[in-house]
Design a protein around this motif. Structure first.
Motif, PDB file in Angstrom:
ATOM      1  N   GLY A 147     -11.562 -11.508  17.722  1.00  0.00           N
ATOM      2  CA  GLY A 147     -12.816 -11.708  17.020  1.00  0.00           C
ATOM      3  C   GLY A 147     -13.357 -10.409  16.487  1.00  0.00           C
ATOM      4  N   SER A 148     -14.479 -10.518  15.812  1.00  0.00           N
ATOM      5  CA  SER A 148     -15.155  -9.318  15.326  1.00  0.00           C
ATOM      6  C   SER A 148     -15.772  -8.635  16.534  1.00  0.00           C
ATOM      7  N   SER A 149     -16.279  -7.456  16.381  1.00  0.00           N
ATOM      8  CA  SER A 149     -16.787  -6.730  17.536  1.00  0.00           C
ATOM      9  C   SER A 149     -18.197  -7.177  17.913  1.00  0.00           C
ATOM     10  N   ARG A 150     -18.734  -8.164  17.207  1.00  0.00           N
ATOM     11  CA  ARG A 150     -20.089  -8.606  17.528  1.00  0.00           C
ATOM     12  C   ARG A 150     -20.106  -9.383  18.837  1.00  0.00           C
ATOM     13  N   LEU A 151     -21.169  -9.145  19.627  1.00  0.00           N
ATOM     14  CA  LEU A 151     -21.182  -9.618  21.011  1.00  0.00           C
ATOM     15  C   LEU A 151     -21.512 -11.098  21.149  1.00  0.00           C
ATOM     16  N   PHE A 152     -20.973 -11.704  22.212  1.00  0.00           N
ATOM     17  CA  PHE A 152     -21.376 -13.034  22.664  1.00  0.00           C
ATOM     18  C   PHE A 152     -22.125 -12.867  23.989  1.00  0.00           C
ATOM     19  N   ILE A 153     -22.768 -13.935  24.457  1.00  0.00           N
ATOM     20  CA  ILE A 153     -23.603 -13.829  25.658  1.00  0.00           C
ATOM     21  C   ILE A 153     -22.816 -13.235  26.829  1.00  0.00           C
ATOM     22  N   GLY A 154     -21.601 -13.751  27.042  1.00  0.00           N
ATOM     23  CA  GLY A 154     -20.797 -13.282  28.165  1.00  0.00           C
ATOM     24  C   GLY A 154     -20.551 -11.789  28.106  1.00  0.00           C
ATOM     25  N   GLN A 155     -20.256 -11.319  26.886  1.00  0.00           N
ATOM     26  CA  GLN A 155     -20.002  -9.880  26.724  1.00  0.00           C
ATOM     27  C   GLN A 155     -21.266  -9.076  26.987  1.00  0.00           C
ATOM     28  N   ALA A 156     -22.403  -9.616  26.557  1.00  0.00           N
ATOM     29  CA  ALA A 156     -23.673  -8.917  26.778  1.00  0.00           C
ATOM     30  C   ALA A 156     -23.933  -8.801  28.273  1.00  0.00           C
ATOM     31  N   SER A 206      -7.170 -12.587  13.480  1.00  0.00           N
ATOM     32  CA  SER A 206      -7.399 -12.151  14.859  1.00  0.00           C
ATOM     33  C   SER A 206      -8.683 -11.345  15.023  1.00  0.00           C
ATOM     34  N   VAL A 207      -9.278 -10.923  13.926  1.00  0.00           N
ATOM     35  CA  VAL A 207     -10.556 -10.226  14.063  1.00  0.00           C
ATOM     36  C   VAL A 207     -11.672 -10.989  13.347  1.00  0.00           C
ATOM     37  N   SER A 208     -11.512 -12.318  13.223  1.00  0.00           N
ATOM     38  CA  SER A 208     -12.537 -13.122  12.549  1.00  0.00           C
ATOM     39  C   SER A 208     -13.114 -14.141  13.520  1.00  0.00           C
ATOM     40  N   TYR A 209     -14.269 -14.664  13.170  1.00  0.00           N
ATOM     41  CA  TYR A 209     -14.854 -15.744  13.977  1.00  0.00           C
ATOM     42  C   TYR A 209     -13.916 -16.952  14.011  1.00  0.00           C
ATOM     43  N   THR A 210     -13.203 -17.174  12.907  1.00  0.00           N
ATOM     44  CA  THR A 210     -12.261 -18.294  12.868  1.00  0.00           C
ATOM     45  C   THR A 210     -11.246 -18.168  13.999  1.00  0.00           C
ATOM     46  N   GLY A 211     -10.754 -16.919  14.201  1.00  0.00           N
ATOM     47  CA  GLY A 211      -9.793 -16.683  15.276  1.00  0.00           C
ATOM     48  C   GLY A 211     -10.401 -16.990  16.631  1.00  0.00           C
ATOM     49  N   THR A 212     -11.611 -16.484  16.858  1.00  0.00           N
ATOM     50  CA  THR A 212     -12.295 -16.748  18.128  1.00  0.00           C
ATOM     51  C   THR A 212     -12.430 -18.248  18.343  1.00  0.00           C
ATOM     52  N   PHE A 213     -12.837 -18.928  17.277  1.00  0.00           N
ATOM     53  CA  PHE A 213     -13.035 -20.370  17.335  1.00  0.00           C
ATOM     54  C   PHE A 213     -11.742 -21.089  17.705  1.00  0.00           C
ATOM     55  N   LEU A 214     -10.657 -20.723  17.039  1.00  0.00           N
ATOM     56  CA  LEU A 214      -9.373 -21.391  17.282  1.00  0.00           C
ATOM     57  C   LEU A 214      -8.932 -21.226  18.728  1.00  0.00           C
ATOM     58  N   VAL A 215      -9.110 -20.027  19.255  1.00  0.00           N
ATOM     59  CA  VAL A 215      -8.649 -19.774  20.625  1.00  0.00           C
ATOM     60  C   VAL A 215      -9.545 -20.507  21.630  1.00  0.00           C
ATOM     61  N   PHE A 216     -10.854 -20.484  21.401  1.00  0.00           N
ATOM     62  CA  PHE A 216     -11.755 -21.270  22.255  1.00  0.00           C
ATOM     63  C   PHE A 216     -11.328 -22.743  22.245  1.00  0.00           C
ATOM     64  N   LEU A 217     -11.084 -23.259  21.051  1.00  0.00           N
ATOM     65  CA  LEU A 217     -10.711 -24.663  20.910  1.00  0.00           C
ATOM     66  C   LEU A 217      -9.433 -24.959  21.686  1.00  0.00           C
TER      67      LEU A 217
END
Lengths: 315, 325
Positions: free
Chosen positions: A265-274, A183-194
C-alpha cells in the motif's frame, strides 16, 4: 455380565458413580462447574485487559516529560479528533467497508454453490479450498501478494503478455486508487485484505444458506418470482444473519490490521499502524488506546444499525 | 369442457430410475383430481412436472392447451401447496399470503386487503400479524392454501396436503378442501398415498405404481372395478383371489365387506383372528388355503378365534380383473 434382576439398579459406586447421581439430581451444579473456568477467563483476563486498555485512553501524556499522567481527562480524545487522525480513521473505515462489501459479493455465489449443490467429495473439496489458505502463515501470504502485485511481478507480466499494459497503467494513473504499481496502491491493499479475510465471509454465509430449506426457493418461483426476485425477497433476507456475521469479521479484522497496509500500500497510515506507532516508538500509550477504542465504537454502531435494519429478523 | 392438464407419453428419468414412465393423463377444467400411489410411484414427480420444478425427459405436457415444456415455474399460472407448507419464516402470515401479489407488482394496500380476504376464506381472519412459527400445523396448512389461492391459479397443486395433520383435523380439512374447490371452481390436483382421502375427495383418481398409471377412474370405478391386482390391493385392502380359487380364468378381487357369514351352504372357513374397529370388526379368515379379510358389523354373535364358519358372497361382488395375470 449377567442381566440385572431388580427393577431399580444399585448405585454404580465409586467417586464417578456418586458424581453421576449428584449431577443428575442437580444439573445446575454440573453446568456451574463447566462454566466457571471459562467465565473467569473471559471476565478477568479477556474483558479485564480490554477495560484496562479503555482506562488508558482516559489518561494523557505529559508533553514535556513524555510520561503518562494518571489523571482522568478527555485530552487524549481531543487529540484523536484532530484532522490528521480523523483522516486515518476515515481511510480505515472506508477500506473496511469496501473490503466487506466486496467480500460479501464474492462470497455469496461460492457459499450458495457449497450450500445448495456441493455434495460429498465436492463439499470436502470446498471446505479444503476455503480453509487451505488459513493453514499457511499470514505473513508469507502477504509477501506472496507483494510479489504478485509488484512492478516486476507476475500480474504485470500477464498484462504485458496480453498486450494490456496500457489498461493497467490507465488504472494506476487514476487518483486515490492508483499509484506507482499495484503493490503500493490502495487497490493492492484492498485486494490483499479481500483475499485474507474472504474465508471469514464465506463460511458464515454458507452456514446461513444451508439452513434455508430448498423448497422455499421453489415456493417463491411457484408464486411467480424470477430467480432475481427470489434472491432479493427470500434468499438474501434469510442469509442476512450470515452476511452480517461474516461482515463483522471482515470489517473488524480490516479495522484492526496493521501488517497488510504496511507491506502493501501507500505509506499512509491505517488505524492499526497508528496504534503500533503510538504505543511503540512514540510511547504515547493513551493515544494508542484511544485509537483502539475507535473500532470498538464503530462495530457497536454497526451492529446497532444492522439490528435496526432487521438483519437479525430471520434468526 | 376444456382440458386443464394434458400429459402425452411423458417420462422423467433420473439416471437409470424411471420416476415417471410414459404417462398419459388428462385432467378436465374444474375437476378435483387425485394422484394416488405408494411412495416412489411417480405421483409427486408428476405434480412437479406440472408445477415446472421438473422438466420431462420425453413426452409433451399442455396446461390449458399451451405447451409447458421449457416454461419456468414463475411463468406458469399454477400454484402449489407444498407438503411441509414451505412458508417463508422471515415474513408475517399476511406477507406470506400476499407474496405472489407483491411479486406481480400489486400495490401494497390492495394486496394486503386481498391477502386478508384469502385468510378469511381459509377461516384464519386476523392471523396476519403472526409469524408462521407461531401457528399450529393445521393453521400453517391453511396459510399455505391461502397463499396459493390468492393468486387465482388456473390449476392448484396439492402435495400430500393433509399428511402432517392428525386424523380429526384431516377429516375436517378434507371437507373444507372439497367445499372450497366446489365454490371456487379451480382445478385441484392433489397427491396422496392415502386411498381413503383420494376416494372421499376426488372426482377422479389416478393410481400410480412404478412411474406408471395403473388405472384412472371415478372412486367407484377404482374401488369396485380395479383393473389389476395392484389396484385391488392398494385401494382398500381387497382380497385378491387367484383363478383356481374364484373358478374363473382371471384373478379376481373381492371386497372385505362383500363376504357374509352364512349358516348353511357357502364355503367352509376358519377364523384366524379378529380386529375390533368400532362399528365394524375385521375377521381374518382361512378358506381352502386362501387368506381372506372380511368386515362384519360388530356384535356379540361374531365367531371366536379358531371357530369354523361358513362364508359366502354374491357372484356380482366377485370382480374379475382384465389385467389379472
Amino acid at each position: 455380565m449377567s442381566v440385572p434382576q431388580t427393577a431399580i439398579l444399585p448405585g454404580r459406586g465409586g467417586a464417578a458413580g456418586t458424581a453421576a447421581d449428584l449431577f443428575w439430581r442437580n444439573p445446575k451444579v454440573l453446568l456451574a462447574l463447566l462454566l466457571i473456568p471459562p467465565l473467569l477467563w473471559l471476565g478477568i483476563i479477556y474483558l479485564g485487559s480490554l477495560f484496562a486498555l479503555l482506562a488508558q485512553s482516559f489518561f494523557s501524556i505529559d508533553e514535556f516529560s513524555g510520561l503518562v499522567k494518571y489523571e482522568l481527562t478527555l485530552k487524549t480524545y481531543r487529540e484523536l479528533l484532530n484532522p490528521a487522525n480523523l483522516d486515518i480513521i476515515a481511510r480505515t473505515v472506508l477500506m473496511a467497508a469496501a473490503v466487506t462489501i466486496a467480500a460479501a459479493i464474492v462470497a455469496f455465489p461460492v457459499a450458495y454453490y457449497a450450500a445448495r449443490y456441493a455434495r460429498g467429495r465436492w463439499k470436502a473439496l470446498f471446505y479444503l479450498g476455503i480453509m487451505l489458505p488459513l493453514w499457511s502463515s499470514y505473513l508469507v501470504k502477504v509477501y506472496a501478494w507483494k510479489l504478485i502485485l509488484a512492478k516486476e511481478g507476475i500480474l504485470n507480466w500477464v498484462f504485458e503478455k496480453l498486450h494490456l499494459t496500457w489498461l493497467l497503467e490507465a488504472y494506476l494513473s487514476a487518483p486515490v486508487i492508483g499509484g506507482n504499481s499495484l503493490s503500493v496502491s490502495y487497490t493492492g491493499t484492498f485486494l490483499v485484505f479481500l483475499y485474507v479475510w474472504l474465508p471469514f465471509m464465506i463460511l458464515p454465509v454458507q452456514a446461513a444458506l444451508e439452513r434455508v430449506p430448498g423448497n422455499l426457493v421453489e415456493a417463491s418461483a411457484d408464486l411467480g418470482a424470477t430467480p432475481a426476485q427470489t434472491f432479493r425477497n427470500v434468499l438474501l433476507p434469510l442469509a442476512m444473519p450470515g452476511v452480517v456475521a461474516g461482515s463483522i469479521f471482515t470489517f473488524s479484522l480490516t479495522l484492526g490490521d496493521y501488517i497488510i497496509p504496511q507491506i502493501i500500500g501507500s505509506s499512509r497510515l491505517f488505524i492499526g499502524q497508528a496504534v503500533y506507532a503510538h504505543q511503540g516508538t512514540a510511547g504515547n500509550i493513551p493515544l494508542a488506546a484511544a485509537f483502539t477504542v475507535v473500532p470498538v465504537v464503530i462495530m457497536g454502531f454497526y451492529l446497532w444499525g444492522a439490528k435496526r435494519l432487521g438483519a437479525f429478523n430471520a434468526l | 369442457m376444456q382440458t386443464a392438464v394434458l400429459f402425452s407419453r411423458v417420462s422423467r428419468h433420473f439416471g437409470n430410475v424411471r420416476a415417471v414412465d410414459e404417462v398419459d393423463l388428462d385432467v378436465a377444467e374444474g375437476e378435483f383430481f387425485a394422484m394416488l400411489g405408494p411412495s416412489g410411484s411417480g405421483k409427486t414427480t408428476c405434480l412437479r412436472l406440472i408445477a415446472g420444478f421438473e422438466q420431462p425427459t420425453a413426452g409433451h405436457i399442455e396446461i390449458f392447451g399451451q405447451t409447458a415444456e421449457g416454461v419456468p415455474p414463475y411463468r406458469r399460472n399454477v400454484n402449489t401447496v407444498f407438503q411441509d407448507y414451505a412458508l417463508f419464516p422471515h415474513l408475517s402470515v399476511l406477507d406470506n399470503v400476499a407474496y405472489g401479489l407483491m411479486i406481480r407488482g400489486v400495490g401494497k394496500r390492495e394486496r394486503l386487503q386481498e391477502a386478508e380476504t384469502a385468510l378469511e376464506l381459509v377461516r384464519l381472519p386476523g392471523y396476519g400479524d403472526r409469524r408462521p412459527s407461531q401457528l399450529s400445523g393445521g393453521q400453517r396448512q391453511r396459510v399455505a392454501l391461502a397463499r396459493a389461492l390468492v393468486n387465482k391459479p388456473k390449476v392448484l397443486l396439492l402435495d400430500e396436503p393433509l399428511g402432517a395433520l392428525d386424523l380429526k383435523l384431516r377429516e375436517q380439512m378434507q371437507e373444507e378442501l372439497k367445499a372450497l374447490q366446489r365454490s371456487l371452481g379451480i382445478t385441484f390436483i392433489f397427491v396422496t398415498h392415502d386411498q381413503g382421502e383420494a376416494l372421499s375427495m376426488a372426482d377422479r383418481v389416478a393410481v400410480f405404481n412404478d412411474g406408471r398409471i395403473m388405472q384412472v377412474g371415478t372412486p367407484q370405478d377404482i374401488y369396485q372395478r380395479p383393473r389389476s391386482r395392484f389396484v385391488a390391493d392398494f385401494v382398500g385392502a381387497s382380497n385378491v383371489l387367484p383363478p383356481d380359487f374364484s373358478g374363473s380364468r382371471n384373478w379376481a378381487s373381492l371386497r372385505p365387506e362383500a363376504i357374509r357369514l352364512v349358516s348353511s351352504d357357502g364355503r367352509p372357513a376358519r377364523v384366524l383372528s379378529r380386529n375390533y374397529l368400532g362399528g365394524q370388526t375385521r375377521l381374518s379368515l382361512e378358506a381352502g388355503g386362501q387368506r381372506l379379510n372380511m368386515l362384519a358389523a360388530s356384535g356379540d354373535d361374531l365367531p371366536a378365534d379358531g371357530a369354523n364358519v361358513r362364508i359366502d358372497w354374491s357372484p356380482d361382488d366377485l370382480h374379475l380383473m382384465e389385467d389379472g395375470e
